[in-house]
Design an enzyme around this catalytic site. Structure first.
Site, PDB file in Angstrom:
ATOM      1  N   GLY A  14      48.241  43.742  36.390  1.00 14.13           N
ATOM      2  CA  GLY A  14      48.128  45.279  38.425  1.00 14.13           C
ATOM      3  C   GLY A  14      47.860  44.160  39.395  1.00 14.13           C
ATOM      4  O   GLY A  14      48.260  42.594  39.482  1.00 14.13           O
ATOM      5  N   GLY A 134      34.887  41.019  46.076  1.00 12.18           N
ATOM      6  CA  GLY A 134      35.992  40.318  46.160  1.00 12.18           C
ATOM      7  C   GLY A 134      35.752  38.711  46.369  1.00 12.18           C
ATOM      8  O   GLY A 134      35.651  38.112  45.824  1.00 12.18           O
ATOM      9  N   GLY A 187      45.319  54.519  50.703  1.00 12.78           N
ATOM     10  CA  GLY A 187      45.241  53.922  49.439  1.00 12.78           C
ATOM     11  C   GLY A 187      43.135  52.930  48.644  1.00 12.78           C
ATOM     12  O   GLY A 187      43.681  52.308  48.263  1.00 12.78           O
ATOM     13  N   ASP A 201      30.091  52.276  40.985  1.00 11.22           N
ATOM     14  CA  ASP A 201      30.579  50.948  40.878  1.00 11.22           C
ATOM     15  C   ASP A 201      29.717  50.059  41.858  1.00 11.22           C
ATOM     16  O   ASP A 201      29.839  48.731  41.378  1.00 11.22           O
ATOM     17  CB  ASP A 201      31.921  51.015  42.270  1.00 11.22           C
ATOM     18  CG  ASP A 201      32.360  49.261  42.623  1.00 11.22           C
ATOM     19  OD1 ASP A 201      33.276  48.884  41.626  1.00 11.22           O
ATOM     20  OD2 ASP A 201      31.777  49.040  43.766  1.00 11.22           O
ATOM     21  N   LYS A 205      27.536  46.029  40.596  1.00  8.93           N
ATOM     22  CA  LYS A 205      27.387  45.181  41.415  1.00  8.93           C
ATOM     23  C   LYS A 205      25.767  44.964  41.798  1.00  8.93           C
ATOM     24  O   LYS A 205      26.010  43.672  41.266  1.00  8.93           O
ATOM     25  CB  LYS A 205      28.530  45.135  42.755  1.00  8.93           C
ATOM     26  CG  LYS A 205      29.860  45.525  42.110  1.00  8.93           C
ATOM     27  CD  LYS A 205      30.362  45.953  43.742  1.00  8.93           C
ATOM     28  CE  LYS A 205      31.937  45.662  43.262  1.00  8.93           C
ATOM     29  NZ  LYS A 205      32.366  46.489  44.594  1.00  8.93           N
TER      30      LYS A 205
END
Length: 437
Positions: A14, A134, A187, A201, A205
Site C-alpha cells: 500500500g 509515523g 484524504g 486508533d 497507540k
C-alpha cells in the site's frame, strides 16, 4: 571482510509498503554501507497480482506464508495492518528465527506480549517504531534513550485525522460534520472514519506508549476511550473564552498511589479523550494533520517530539530505520532490547483518575442558580476554580471550570446537576489538561 546478503521480505504494498520498497531499491548502496552488508529484497506479498505495481513481477507473490518461510529471508517487514492473518505470519517469522519490523499498532496493542515472547525465545528482533506517530521517533527514545530515567507522563496528539478536524473547527468555526467532510475530501479521513474519530486508533497507540513508558503491559482494552464526534463549535468557542483549544489527547500517566487505594502503590492511567489544552502549552500549537508527543521524565524533564504522524513517506522512514537496526544486528551479532514489563503496575480505572473539568450547562435565568449549582459541586468534593455566566435567548449558559478532582466525583456531580430544577441541560463536559495544576 564481506558479509553475506541480508534477505528482506515485505508484506503489503500500500502507501507505506510502496515507499519502503521504492526507497530500499533506489538507495541500495547507501543501505549496504550503513548496514555492512547488502539488503536484498526477496519478495513482496500482495493481495492480488496486477500491472503497474512499481515492482518487478518476479518479486510479487500472493503467497505471504510461503514468502515468510523462505530460507533466504532474514527480516520480515509487515505493513499490511489488521490482526489476522498478520499475527500468524509474524509469529511464523519470529519462531523461524527471522527478525520482524512492523507498523501495526492494532496488533501490537493487543498481542505485544505474545509477539515479544516469540522474539525473545528465538533471539531475534521485534521493532515497531512506525506503529506510533509515523516518522516521529518516540518508541526508541522510550525504550533506550530514557531507559536510565523514570518516565512519569506521556501525552500526545497521535491521530492526524482528528487533529485536522479539531484544528479546522477551531480556525473556521465550522461544525464537526463539515470539518469531517473537508478532511475526507483532502484524504485525511477514511470513508469510514470510525477508528480515528472515535479514538480507537489513538487508544491502540496509547497502549503501546504506556507499556513502554511504565514497564507494564497495557492493552487497548485497558485504555479509557472517547472520540470527538460529540464536539461542537460551541465547545471550541467556550474553550477559546478560557484561553484554550480542544485536542484529542492520548494520556499515559504514572499516578502516585494513595494509602486508601491498593496499598498505596503507584498505578498506571491510560486514556484517550478530547480535552481543553491551554494555548500556552506546546501541544496547543500542533495543528492540521501533524502529531506530537510530550514525555515528562524525572531527570530529563519535559521532552517534545513533533512531526508528520502518518503518510507513506514519513511512516516508511521509521520502518526503514528499524530495518537498518535489525539488519545491523544480523550482521554484527546481538539484538535490540526485549520487552520490559518488570514493574507490573496496576492499571487503574478511569473513576480514580484525577483531572480538571470544564462543564457547560444551560440554566434558567433566575436568582439562586449559581448558589444551587455551586452547592452540588461542593457536595461531591469538586472544587470550583472559575464560573462564567452568559445570557441566552432562552435563559443563560453557565460554564464551570474545576480544580483537580476524581473522575468518579465529577460523574456524580453531573448526574446531580442534571436532576437540579435550575439546570435545563448539561450540554458538555470536557476535561482540561496541561494546566500545571
Amino acid at each position: 571482510m564481506a558479509h553475506r546478503e541480508i534477505g528482506v521480505a515485505v508484506l503489503g504494498l500500500g502507501n507505506v509498503g510502496s515507499e519502503v520498497v521504492r526507497i530500499l531499491r533506489s538507495a541500495s548502496a547507501d543501505f549496504e554501507a550503513r548496514v555492512g552488508a547488502p539488503l536484498v529484497l526477496r519478495g513482496v506479498a500482495v493481495r492480488s497480482l496486477g500491472p503497474d505495481r512499481g515492482v518487478p513481477e518476479d518479486l510479487l507473490t500472493t503467497d505471504a506464508q510461503g514468502l515468510v518461510e523462505r530460507d533466504d529471508v532474514d527480516i520480515v517487514v509487515e505493513v499490511i495492518g489488521g490482526i489476522e492473518p498478520v499475527r500468524t505470519l509474524i509469529l511464523t517469522a519470529l519462531q523461524s528465527g527471522k527478525s520482524v519490523v512492523t507498523a501495526n499498532k492494532a496488533l501490537l496493542a493487543d498481542y505485544t506480549g505474545e509477539l515479544a515472547s516469540a522474539a525473545k525465545n528465538a533471539d531475534v528482533d521485534l521493532y515497531f517504531e512506525a506503529a506510533v506517530a509515523g516518522a516521529i521517533p518516540v518508541v526508541r527514545p522510550l525504550m533506550q534513550s530514557l531507559a536510565g530515567d523514570r518516565v512519569d507522563r506521556v501525552v500526545g496528539i497521535v491521530n492526524g485525522t482528528t487533529n485536522y478536524i479539531l484544528s479546522a473547527m477551531d480556525a473556521t468555526g465550522a461544525d464537526y460534520a463539515d470539518s469531517l467532510a473537508d478532511a475526507r475530501s483532502l484524504g485525511y479521513a477514511e470513508a469510514d472514519p470510525t477508528a480515528d474519530v472515535e479514538g480507537y486508533d489513538a487508544a491502540a497507540k496509547a497502549a503501546i506508549l504506556a507499556s513502554l513508558a511504565f514497564h507494564t503491559r497495557v492493552t487497548a482494552a485497558d485504555v479509557y476511550r472517547e472520540g470527538i464526534s460529540a464536539i461542537t463549535a460551541a465547545d471550541l468557542a467556550s474553550a477559546r473564552a478560557v484561553g484554550c483549544t480542544v485536542k484529542l489527547l492520548a494520556m499515559c500517566e504514572r499516578v502516585p498511589g494513595r494509602p486508601d487505594v491498593a496499598d498505596g502503590e503507584d498505578w498506571v492511567s491510560a486514556r484517550v479523550y478530547p480535552a481543553l489544552v491551554p494555548l500556552t502549552h506546546p501541544l496547543a500549537n500542533v495543528d492540521g494533520a501533524f502529531n506530537a508527543v510530550v514525555v515528562e521524565a524525572e531527570a530529563a524533564g519535559r521532552l517534545m517530539f513533533y512531526g508528520q504522524g502518518a503518510g507513506g513517506g514519513p511512516t516508511a522512514s521509521s520502518v526503514l530505520g528499524d530495518l537498518v537496526s535489525a539488519a545491523r544486528n544480523k550482521v554484527h551479532g546481538g539484538k535490540g532490547p526485549d520487552e520490559s514489563t518488570y514493574a507490573g503496575l496496576r492499571i487503574g480505572p478511569m473513576g480514580d483518575t484525577p483531572t480538571r473539568y470544564h462543564v457547560f450547562m444551560e440554566v434558567t435565568d433566575r436568582v439562586g442558580v449559581l448558589s444551587a449549582v455551586a452547592a452540588e459541586f461542593s457536595k461531591h468534593d469538586v472544587s470550583i476554580s472559575v464560573v462564567r455566566q452568559e445570557d441566552t435567548e432562552v435563559g443563560a449558559s453557565l460554564v464551570v471550570v474545576t480544580h483537580m478532582a476524581l473522575e468518579s466525583a465529577l460523574r456524580d456531580t453531573v448526574a446531580a446537576l442534571e436532576n437540579l430544577e435550575y439546570v435545563n441541560a448539561v450540554t458538555s463536559v470536557l476535561r482540561m489538561e496541561g494546566t500545571g495544576e
